[in-house]
Design an enzyme around this catalytic site. Sequence first.
Site, mmCIF file in Angstrom:
data_model
loop_
_atom_site.group_PDB
_atom_site.id
_atom_site.type_symbol
_atom_site.label_atom_id
_atom_site.label_comp_id
_atom_site.label_asym_id
_atom_site.label_seq_id
_atom_site.Cartn_x
_atom_site.Cartn_y
_atom_site.Cartn_z
ATOM 1 N N ARG A 102 0.933 -1.064 -0.108
ATOM 2 C CA ARG A 102 -0.034 0.004 -0.179
ATOM 3 C C ARG A 102 0.891 1.234 -0.015
ATOM 4 O O ARG A 102 1.730 1.364 0.987
ATOM 5 C CB ARG A 102 -0.857 -0.003 1.010
ATOM 6 C CG ARG A 102 -1.639 1.429 1.380
ATOM 7 C CD ARG A 102 -2.584 1.221 2.322
ATOM 8 N NE ARG A 102 -3.749 0.433 1.745
ATOM 9 C CZ ARG A 102 -4.917 0.670 2.373
ATOM 10 N NH1 ARG A 102 -5.378 1.261 3.587
ATOM 11 N NH2 ARG A 102 -6.016 -0.052 1.829
ATOM 12 N N HIS A 129 -7.178 0.993 -6.417
ATOM 13 C CA HIS A 129 -7.438 -0.020 -5.385
ATOM 14 C C HIS A 129 -8.080 -0.996 -5.981
ATOM 15 O O HIS A 129 -9.106 -1.527 -5.670
ATOM 16 C CB HIS A 129 -8.101 0.827 -4.157
ATOM 17 C CG HIS A 129 -8.390 0.186 -3.017
ATOM 18 N ND1 HIS A 129 -7.431 -1.075 -2.794
ATOM 19 C CD2 HIS A 129 -9.012 0.447 -1.797
ATOM 20 C CE1 HIS A 129 -7.554 -1.512 -1.343
ATOM 21 N NE2 HIS A 129 -8.536 -0.513 -0.926
ATOM 22 N N GLN A 132 -9.760 -3.701 -3.543
ATOM 23 C CA GLN A 132 -11.357 -3.231 -3.307
ATOM 24 C C GLN A 132 -12.189 -3.512 -4.559
ATOM 25 O O GLN A 132 -13.359 -3.778 -4.360
ATOM 26 C CB GLN A 132 -11.147 -1.932 -3.019
ATOM 27 C CG GLN A 132 -12.463 -1.360 -2.571
ATOM 28 C CD GLN A 132 -12.845 -1.818 -1.101
ATOM 29 O OE1 GLN A 132 -12.106 -1.594 -0.023
ATOM 30 N NE2 GLN A 132 -14.080 -2.387 -1.082
ATOM 31 N N ASP A 224 -17.547 6.911 -1.114
ATOM 32 C CA ASP A 224 -16.287 6.706 -0.354
ATOM 33 C C ASP A 224 -15.977 8.231 0.025
ATOM 34 O O ASP A 224 -16.433 9.230 -0.192
ATOM 35 C CB ASP A 224 -15.158 6.412 -1.499
ATOM 36 C CG ASP A 224 -13.726 6.150 -0.573
ATOM 37 O OD1 ASP A 224 -13.730 6.032 0.520
ATOM 38 O OD2 ASP A 224 -12.563 6.098 -1.476
ATOM 39 N N CYS A 264 -16.287 1.444 0.291
ATOM 40 C CA CYS A 264 -15.177 0.702 0.883
ATOM 41 C C CYS A 264 -14.671 0.748 2.264
ATOM 42 O O CYS A 264 -14.064 -0.270 2.815
ATOM 43 C CB CYS A 264 -14.236 1.184 -0.116
ATOM 44 S SG CYS A 264 -13.758 2.902 0.349
ATOM 45 N N ARG A 292 -13.659 -8.552 1.146
ATOM 46 C CA ARG A 292 -12.281 -8.543 0.747
ATOM 47 C C ARG A 292 -11.512 -9.610 1.202
ATOM 48 O O ARG A 292 -10.519 -10.054 0.342
ATOM 49 C CB ARG A 292 -11.394 -7.534 1.750
ATOM 50 C CG ARG A 292 -11.939 -5.959 1.557
ATOM 51 C CD ARG A 292 -11.339 -5.365 0.191
ATOM 52 N NE ARG A 292 -10.123 -5.471 0.224
ATOM 53 C CZ ARG A 292 -9.447 -4.242 0.436
ATOM 54 N NH1 ARG A 292 -10.145 -3.333 1.268
ATOM 55 N NH2 ARG A 292 -8.073 -4.230 0.701
HETATM 56 N N1 CP Z 1 -11.123 -0.395 2.064
HETATM 57 C C1 CP Z 1 -9.940 -0.608 2.543
HETATM 58 O O1 CP Z 1 -9.056 -0.675 2.021
HETATM 59 O O2 CP Z 1 -9.719 -0.427 4.029
HETATM 60 P P1 CP Z 1 -8.278 -0.128 4.902
HETATM 61 O O3 CP Z 1 -7.848 1.315 4.415
HETATM 62 O O4 CP Z 1 -8.878 -0.314 6.313
HETATM 63 O O5 CP Z 1 -7.510 -1.248 4.435
HETATM 64 N N1 NVA Z 2 -9.974 6.493 -1.193
HETATM 65 C C1 NVA Z 2 -9.559 6.108 0.163
HETATM 66 C C2 NVA Z 2 -9.939 4.753 0.087
HETATM 67 C C3 NVA Z 2 -9.345 4.116 1.700
HETATM 68 C C4 NVA Z 2 -9.498 2.556 1.538
HETATM 69 C C5 NVA Z 2 -8.195 6.733 0.495
HETATM 70 O O1 NVA Z 2 -7.420 6.389 -0.410
HETATM 71 O O2 NVA Z 2 -7.760 7.144 1.628
#
Ligand code: CP
Ligand code: NVA
Length: 305
Positions: A102, A129, A132, A224, A264, A292
């Site tokens: 990530r 993502h 997701q 989101d 998400c 997930r």
């Molecule tokens: N939706 C998602 O990726 O959640 P986290 O940021 O908690 O991993």
């Molecule tokens: N769009 C959000 C998603 C978190 C899972 C972010 O990038 O923070």
Amino acid sequence: MKDFIGIADYSPADLQAMLDLAVKLKKEYQSGGNKPVLQGKTLAMVFQKPSLRTRVSFDMAMRHLGGDALYLSPAEIGLGKRESIADVARVISGYVEGIMARVFDHAHVVELAQWASVPVINGLSDYNHPCQGMADALTILEEFGTLKGINVTYVGDGNNVAVSLMHVCAKLGANFTIANPAGYAIVPAAVDHAKKFAAESGSTLTFTDDSHAAVKNADVIYTDTWTSMGQEEESKKREAVFPPYQVNAKLVGEANKRAIVLHCLPAHRGQEITDEVADGPHSRLFPQAHNRLHAQKAILAKLLG
Ligand code: CP
Ligand code: NVA
């Protein structure tokens, strides 16, 4: 395909096969447990940002499949800071069978994959993502039995989550609509890809700033956060722009009766979604979060198995 960096890289047939495997692994897990197809294998999980779902679901997915996972916090690796990405990739590749990362900058997960000799899975970047997106597709599939012809409307910021949702919809034949305020559209390069995928699958893409028009005939309403990780200094400005894009009971009432609401998570209740909707009869937020686990098992089994 060694890596899972974006839904755009996979054919509709491959994506469908992954979803089919996710359904199978979910059933298998719920009726006693998964076979240890990843026995002796370890996934390194590299995080530059916080996480609940991604961290726990990948860790548990590896355990359920007989493997192991190793959490590497932002402070530990200092990806590209303490050590170059190319060196990190080559070192970790000698220790583990897969890497989930990530990152802030999408180019960094791409670079990691270029240098790693083991599969690299994108656990969210500033661009997309995809894990997701696969869990979202699984949730839609479970609800409606198909993605083909399903009307999916995303309301809010044209962010990383919107990109992967748009791509999985366009690849698998769901009609994708986004309503976003001016200045917060999905990046043009992602839209260009989606147009090609939609032409191939026969689905439609609609771009508007009108959330009410966008949810008309919607089977899925998705939202989101208005402010993604890494954009915190813009949050005040965004909070002034986004309120007309809140997913509340009135907006959900304008969609199809059978419409489901997805997010998400993490949710900012009272901002992009109200409690009434998040906890109401249309919400599938928690089954979606749980998916997930199952979607990622399929990705892991395909890449590391
Ligand atoms: N939706 C998602 O990726 O959640 P986290 O940021 O908690 O991993
Ligand atoms: N769009 C959000 C998603 C978190 C899972 C972010 O990038 O923070």
